[in-house]
Design an enzyme around this catalytic site. Structure first.
Site, mmCIF file in Angstrom:
data_model
loop_
_atom_site.group_PDB
_atom_site.id
_atom_site.type_symbol
_atom_site.label_atom_id
_atom_site.label_comp_id
_atom_site.label_asym_id
_atom_site.label_seq_id
_atom_site.Cartn_x
_atom_site.Cartn_y
_atom_site.Cartn_z
ATOM 1 N N LYS A 1 0.811 -1.221 0.000
ATOM 2 C CA LYS A 1 0.000 0.000 0.000
ATOM 3 C C LYS A 1 0.847 1.276 0.000
ATOM 4 C CE LYS A 1 -4.442 -1.630 1.232
ATOM 5 N NZ LYS A 1 -4.349 -3.014 1.734
ATOM 6 N N GLU B 1 -9.920 6.709 3.198
ATOM 7 C CA GLU B 1 -10.747 5.706 3.844
ATOM 8 C C GLU B 1 -9.856 4.535 4.252
ATOM 9 O OE1 GLU B 1 -10.002 5.712 0.738
ATOM 10 O OE2 GLU B 1 -9.612 3.613 0.276
ATOM 11 N N SER C 1 1.604 -9.820 -1.035
ATOM 12 C CA SER C 1 1.286 -8.397 -0.920
ATOM 13 C C SER C 1 1.604 -7.807 0.445
ATOM 14 C CB SER C 1 -0.193 -8.172 -1.256
ATOM 15 O OG SER C 1 -1.017 -9.031 -0.498
HETATM 16 C C1 PLP Z 1 -5.249 -4.041 1.435
HETATM 17 C C2 PLP Z 1 -4.537 -5.290 1.132
HETATM 18 C C3 PLP Z 1 -4.919 -6.128 0.065
HETATM 19 C C4 PLP Z 1 -6.155 -5.883 -0.745
HETATM 20 O O1 PLP Z 1 -6.183 -4.712 -1.470
HETATM 21 P P1 PLP Z 1 -5.917 -4.665 -3.033
HETATM 22 O O2 PLP Z 1 -6.224 -3.277 -3.403
HETATM 23 O O3 PLP Z 1 -6.833 -5.675 -3.667
HETATM 24 O O4 PLP Z 1 -4.496 -5.031 -3.218
HETATM 25 C C5 PLP Z 1 -4.158 -7.238 -0.219
HETATM 26 N N1 PLP Z 1 -3.070 -7.551 0.530
HETATM 27 C C6 PLP Z 1 -2.684 -6.789 1.579
HETATM 28 C C7 PLP Z 1 -1.494 -7.201 2.358
HETATM 29 C C8 PLP Z 1 -3.391 -5.634 1.898
HETATM 30 O O5 PLP Z 1 -2.999 -4.895 2.944
#
Ligand code: PLP
Length: 389
Positions: free
Chosen positions: A84, A106, A373
């Site tokens: 993020k 948000e 992610s």
């Molecule tokens: C917020 C988040 C997501 C989901 O959000 P996307 O916009 O679909 O990427 C996925 N993985 C992690 C670690 C997150 O913090």
């Protein structure tokens, strides 16, 4: 393609009063983003503050067990623990170049709120985070992190008191604060130009991963896999690979418990077309057009819509969108902890969870690249509870 659309999806369905800041943002994207000074400053932040470039990691034990190579793109190693920060640094810096002094955002699980608060602090901007009151109660450690980073957290008591209500509140707040304030949207969704803007900032993931795979293995991966909530980590990973026809791309949505009629967050697989948060997309809604509550063991995937570019990539057949269930994510979480010594976020565990639950879909000896992610420390309570530990 019509401006602001991906095929039939996307667009900008907002009240008249929100058009000026969105047009201002579109103009800033054209005038500021490509300049050398902006790119240089952003790159410096990504490298020296956020911790790019992130490595790719080969998983020897899991690969041996499953008969194909499993590689991870390590966004979990970034500052604040997930992808993020790529987006919030980009938007915060852009806002600063636009002369804005404050950010609003948000947040659902709180990850985007924390990443926005960090970017605002680093760039010397005020920061207000809108968060459903239910989420404020459920995600108290992220609320504390945001406050320690200097942000104000505003609990929203409307509707289901969760993410979708926080987005509505933030959009409303932007109407009256647009002169000084940028709305730092958290995923590759929402009204044009946010899906394009967030994708541009996140696509560093796939650009890096593509050249790292070429460098370390001598070829492109056979499969690229990512979890899809709103869709920002997935589109960031996929974008560089879309032109590579030989690479199979798989997006994984959260199916919840998998029981008939259970709450889920699989808007592409289980939703219908409609308008939410300023975009035409696939949505979980009932016959009267009311948004259905979404649900997943992973708070970060818990969103009733999805970014429009994913719907287009699904419709065109370029990307396959599948589902992983809570139990698949939990199994993958445990496997990655025990076999590879990595504690993944529950969101990312859905991507790995799909792969490990359907090994027959991946050719023996092939190479699978999964976007990790984020890191899983934030999910420990949920996981220990679910596993009865
Ligand atoms: C917020 C988040 C997501 C989901 O959000 P996307 O916009 O679909 O990427 C996925 N993985 C992690 C670690 C997150 O913090």
């Amino acid at each position: 393609m019509k401006k602001g659309y991906f095929g039939k999806f996307g667009g900008c369905f907002v009240p008249e009063l929100l058009m000026p800041p969105l047009l201002e943002l579109e103009k800033a994207m054209a005038d500021i983003l490509p300049t050398e000074s902006f790119q240089k400053e952003l790159d410096d932040l990504l490298v020296h503050y956020a911790g790019r470039k992130t490595p790719i990691t080969f998983c020897p034990t899991l690969s041996e067990k499953y008969g194909f190579e499993i590689w991870l793109k390590r966004e979990d190693l970034l500052h604040t623990g997930a992808h993020k920060i790529n987006n919030t640094l980009g938007q915060a810096l852009l806002a600063k170049y636009m002369g804005k002094t404050a950010l609003i955002a948000e947040t659902g699980a709180g990850q985007h709120g924390v990443a926005t608060a960090a970017a605002a602090a680093r760039l010397g901007m005020d920061c207000t985070i809108y968060m459903g009151a239910e989420d404020v109660e459920r995600q108290s450690s992220n609320v504390r992190r945001m406050r320690l980073l200097g942000a104000e957290v505003r609990p929203i008591e409307n509707g289901s008191r969760t993410l979708k209500d926080a987005i509505n509140a933030a959009l409303r707040a932007w109407i009256s604060s647009q002169k000084t304030t940028h709305y730092c949207f958290g995923t590759a969704a929402g009204p044009y130009p946010f899906p394009q803007l967030v994708r541009d900032f996140q696509s560093v993931i796939g650009r890096e991963a593509r050249s790292q795979m070429l460098e370390e293995t001598g070829s492109l991966p056979d499969y690229v896999v990512a979890a899809v909530g709103g869709g920002s980590n997935a589109i960031g990973m996929f974008h560089a690979f879309v032109p590579d026809g030989e690479v199979n791309i798989i997006g994984v949505e959260a199916g919840g418990t998998g029981e008939p009629g259970c709450l889920n967050s699989a808007a592409i697989n289980l939703g219908v077309p409609g308008v939410l948060h300023g975009e035409y997309t696939m949505l979980l809604q009932d016959r009267e057009g009311q948004i259905l509550p979404s649900g997943s063991i992973s708070a970060g995937l818990d969103y009733p819509g999805v970014g429009p570019e994913h719907v287009h990539l699904s419709t065109s057949g370029r990307v396959q969108y599948t589902i992983a269930y809570d139990r698949d994510a939990l199994n993958a979480f445990q496997a990655l902890c025990h076999d590879e010594g990595i504690l993944p976020a529950l969101e990312s565990s859905h991507a790995l969870g799909y792969v490990l639950a359907h090994p027959e879909e991946f050719r023996r000896g092939s190479r699978v690249l999964i976007n990790l992610s984020g890191r899983g420390d934030k999910d420990m309570d949920i996981i220990e509870h679910a596993l009865g530990l």
